[in-house]
Design an enzyme around this catalytic site. Structure first.
Site, PDB file in Angstrom:
ATOM      1  N   ALA A 129       0.902  -1.308   0.064  1.00  0.00           N
ATOM      2  CA  ALA A 129      -0.130   0.001   0.136  1.00  0.00           C
ATOM      3  C   ALA A 129       0.876   1.327   0.189  1.00  0.00           C
ATOM      4  O   ALA A 129       1.938   1.425   0.605  1.00  0.00           O
ATOM      5  CB  ALA A 129      -0.897   0.085   1.325  1.00  0.00           C
ATOM      6  N   GLY A 140       0.956  -5.048   1.126  1.00  0.00           N
ATOM      7  CA  GLY A 140      -0.182  -5.292   0.285  1.00  0.00           C
ATOM      8  C   GLY A 140       0.281  -5.876  -1.194  1.00  0.00           C
ATOM      9  O   GLY A 140      -0.579  -6.364  -1.957  1.00  0.00           O
TER      10      GLY A 140
END
Ligand code: 3HC
Ligand code: NAI
Length: 708
Positions: free
Chosen positions: A63, A104
């Site tokens: 992320a 992520g």
């Protein structure tokens, strides 16, 4: 046309190349484009399988950390939703993993049906280092792929694993021959899947990820880790999420993970750790230093003095594969120094952290000498002799004579003036301070002291070498104690004075460890040596002598030969490394307080906290005003990496912002006024703190003295 993705469809395959430099962080724009690319591939009847890869870049570092705490983090498509959509596609999706797949980024790979890595790729779920847990399915999908135990290790440590290990764990379905052939081999793998009509998603390897674990596995694990986690939220949440992976269906587990992640993202602990992440990325950005600044080659290092620090510094270089010459005055001292190094390595071998062969390789890089002529060709010389200006100046005069032109001459002094050391050479531009912390081979902090004349290339070369050694290098200007020890001084002074005013040793240290400090300040003095701090005070009587109470109790301990751990008695009593309170300390404090006319009283924990911490913070702010430190986040890194300040509090200045600058100023003024002559002497607010509060600033993070 897509800016962050290269899309190609050929031979029944859609190749989705992520091209969001530098690390394919999965910010909102990339998420949106990735979703569009997946929909396009899904809708294209000529496409039967999909490959996602990092095109000329790492696969993905996860992320986008800049987005946390902003609306962009949750702006559609949310990563979680994107991955759920990916899992609905009825075409096999293969992640071709190069460079790193972290956080992520790894969760994106886990949501794919298949994963192929290249041999140098690394994988990890480092969210815990940001005070988070994997929040896009990682806590639920990873244990179903590799089992709970291995998933727990990865999530709790936050460490990366290499490709071979990932293959062994079952995280990867295959490994390419090389990084260059990854995409080609991933395509071949995709065709193979199509040929055998493989499902888009194979059955999970671990239908019951916790099978085989004892019933009380999680409760025992929590119990064992409790003291280490000390108030930290993220590790507890990792365990909770993994427990859910063992007991709940995937959908419910994902929902719980989302809930836990949301709470952590909003927590002050995660904000602090994100601050630390960016602090580490910013610390090397310095005015006058750029990518164009020339870097000198460092192939051979010499160290003068094979004592505690010289030996530790030599190990740092040997660990990084750089040959080191160790120079001593006498053969006996040299022999002792080399023996010490070997015995440190032997301990690492016993603990399984090093093989015997590795130890021997490192020892072979170390070469002892008594002759300056043998270090004339060193590219970098680090002096680590006794802390005495005349002795160090003599060493530098000799170095100036014998070292080749262009060699960098560094001093490991912890208190002395680098400019005064540089001034005895004809090459002050090549002179710099490298303040390693003890034990040098373990501590991450390196204060790099930029003298008045230190050249930009000298500085840039030392920052590059620090990176090679795995150190966090923080640049400091020249002043007594540089950043860290200068701030230690008022922090420590208040602790000593509080003992006289009525606090106990255990109380003071407990307040500090409850805050998350690795060690209380008084235990730290016992470890570092009460004799060492005494000698430093002796050299500064001109600036502290007007206060008769100044660390008086430590002076008396010194006079009594209580030097701390090394004599088994200091502020505490020791049996080995085990410490206990000493009943003699309170009568001693009472006696000294009586002699000095200090009225003893009950001291609250709040007062201990405020006086120690706020004077530490105050000094940090003063360092910014003087330009000794570049940024407040540099100061935070010094205290986290050199003095055990809890990273999840963000370091002292981030902590100050979280408490409120106005509150801190108010408290300092309160104690200044309440403590009479002592308060007037020592508890004066830093002018920059006063200016910040007067101007209504609540943050110092992005400010330097110039801004106010
Ligand atoms: N988000 C935003 N920026 C990132 C980033 C990320 N995840 N990872 C790296 N960057 C940026 C850095 O800030 C730096 O920017 P700068 O040049 O402007 O300072 C640039 O990328 C290069 O980073 P480094 O200087 O650190 O380069 P290195 O080559 O030394 O290291 C790395 C690369 C190993 C990828 C390292 O940057 C790293 O560990 N990154 C963090 C990875 C991480 O923590 N990922 C998890 C994110 S949280 C998450 O994914 C939540 C999810 O579960 C929902
Ligand atoms: P030490 O006393 O363990 O080692 C000093 C070594 O230098 C001795 O082995 C001595 O024989 C040698 N030496 C003295 N004069 C010499 C000379 N002219 N030429 C060659 N060798 C000589 O001291 P320590 O603790 O290693 O400290 C060294 C330096 O590092 C000091 O400047 C100290 O302030 C600094 N420092 C110490 C830290 C610590 O925690 N001990 C932390 C950070 C810096």
């Amino acid at each position: 046309m897509s800016a962050l993705i290269n899309y190609r469809a050929e031979h029944r395959l859609a190749l989705i190349g992520l091209v969001h430099a530098p690390v394919n962080a999965l910010g909102q724009a990339l998420r949106r484009e990735l979703l569009q690319a997946l929909e396009r591939a899904n809708a294209d009847p000529a496409v039967d399988a999909i490959i996602i890869h990092g095109e000329g870049l790492p696969f993905s570092a996860g992320a986008d950390i800049h987005e946390f705490g902003t609306p962009r983090a949750v702006a559609a498509p949310h990563l979680r939703a994107l991955l759920l959509r990916l899992q609905q596609l009825n075409k096999p999706v293969i992640a071709a993993l190069s460079g790193v797949a972290l956080g992520g980024g790894l969760e994106l790979a886990l949501a794919c049906g298949y994963r192929i890595g290249e041999p140098t790729a690394c994988f990890g779920l480092p969210e815990i280092k940001l005070g988070l847990i994997p929040g896009a399915g990682g806590t639920q999908r990873l244990p179903r792929l590799i089992g709970v135990q291995a998933a727990l290790d990865m999530m709790i440590s936050g460490q990366m694993i290499n490709a071979r290990h990932a293959l062994e764990l079952g995280l990867l379905d295959g490994l390419s021959k090389s990084a260059q052939s990854l995409l080609h081999e991933a395509c071949a793998f995709a065709h193979e899947l199509l040929e055998r009509d493989a499902p888009a998603f194979p059955e999970p390897r671990w239908r019951f990820p916790g099978s085989g674990l004892p019933d009380d596995f999680f409760s025992q694990y929590r119990l064992a880790q409790q003291s280490r986690w000390q108030g930290q939220l993220a590790p507890q949440s990792v365990v909770k999420a993994l427990e859910a992976a063992c007991t709940l269906p995937l959908t419910d587990g994902l929902a719980l993970e989302a809930e836990l992640f949301k709470a952590l993202e909003a927590s002050s602990q995660s904000a602090a750790l994100r601050h630390v992440f960016f602090a580490e990325r910013n610390v090397g950005k310095l005015p006058g230093i750029s990518a164009d600044t020339p870097i000198r080659l460092i192939r051979k290092v010499a160290i003068i003095g094979a004592g505690t620090m010289g030996g530790g510094i030599a190990m740092c270089f040997a660990n990084a594969g750089i040959p080191v010459a160790l120079l001593e005055l006498k053969a006996q001292a040299l022999e002792h120094g080399l023996m010490q190094i070997r015995s440190h390595y032997q301990i690492s071998v016993q603990r399984g952290k090093l093989t015997t062969a590795q130890m021997e390789q490192r020892m072979e890089l170390l070469h002892g000498t008594l002759d300056y002529a043998e270090i004339g060709d060193a590219d970098l010389v680090i002096e680590a002799v006794f802390e005495s200006l005349p002795i160090k100046q003599q060493v530098f005069r000799t170095l100036d004579e014998v070292c080749k032109p262009g060699a960098i001459l560094a001093s490991n002094t912890s208190t002395l003036d680098i400019d005064a050391i540089a001034s005895v050479t004809r090459r002050p531009g090549d002179v710099i301070g490298l303040h390693f912390f003890s034990p040098a081979s373990v501590m991450r902090l390196l204060e790099v002291v930029r003298g008045r004349d230190t050249g930009a290339d000298t500085l840039a070369t030392m920052l590059a070498i620090a990176k090679r050694l795995g150190k966090v290098a923080v640049v400091s200007g020249v002043c007594f104690g540089f950043i860290g020890n200068r701030m230690l001084e008022p922090y420590s002074r208040e602790a000593h004075r509080l003992l006289l005013e009525g606090a106990s040793v255990a109380q003071i240290d407990r307040v500090l460890t409850d805050l998350g400090m690795a060690m209380g300040v008084l235990a730290m003095h016992d470890l570092a040596g009460i004799d060492v701090s005494y000698l430093i005070r002796e050299s500064r009587r001109d600036v502290i002598g007007h206060d008769r109470s100044y660390c008086r109790i430590a002076d008396v301990l010194f006079e009594q030969g209580r030097y701390g751990q090394k004599t088994a008695r200091g502020f505490y009593l020791y049996e080995g490394r085990q410490r206990r309170e000493d009943g003699e300390l309170i009568p001693l404090a009472e006696r000294i307080a009586h002699e000095l006319g200090i009225v003893r009283r009950v001291i609250s924990n709040e007062e201990v906290h405020d006086r120690c911490l706020f004077m530490l913070i105050n000094e940090g702010i003063q360092l910014l005003d003087e330009g000794i430190a570049q940024r407040s986040s540099d100061i935070d890194l010094v205290w986290i990496n050199g003095y055990g300040f809890a990273a999840w509090r963000g370091g002292p200045l981030h902590y100050a912002e979280s408490l409120g600058l106005a509150h801190i100023l108010e408290r300092i003024r309160h104690y200044r006024d309440a403590l009479g002559a002592y308060g007037q002497m020592w508890l004066q607010p830093a002018p920059l703190l006063e200016r910040l509060v007067a101007a209504g600033h609540t943050r110092i993070e992005t400010l330097t003295a110039k801004d106010i």
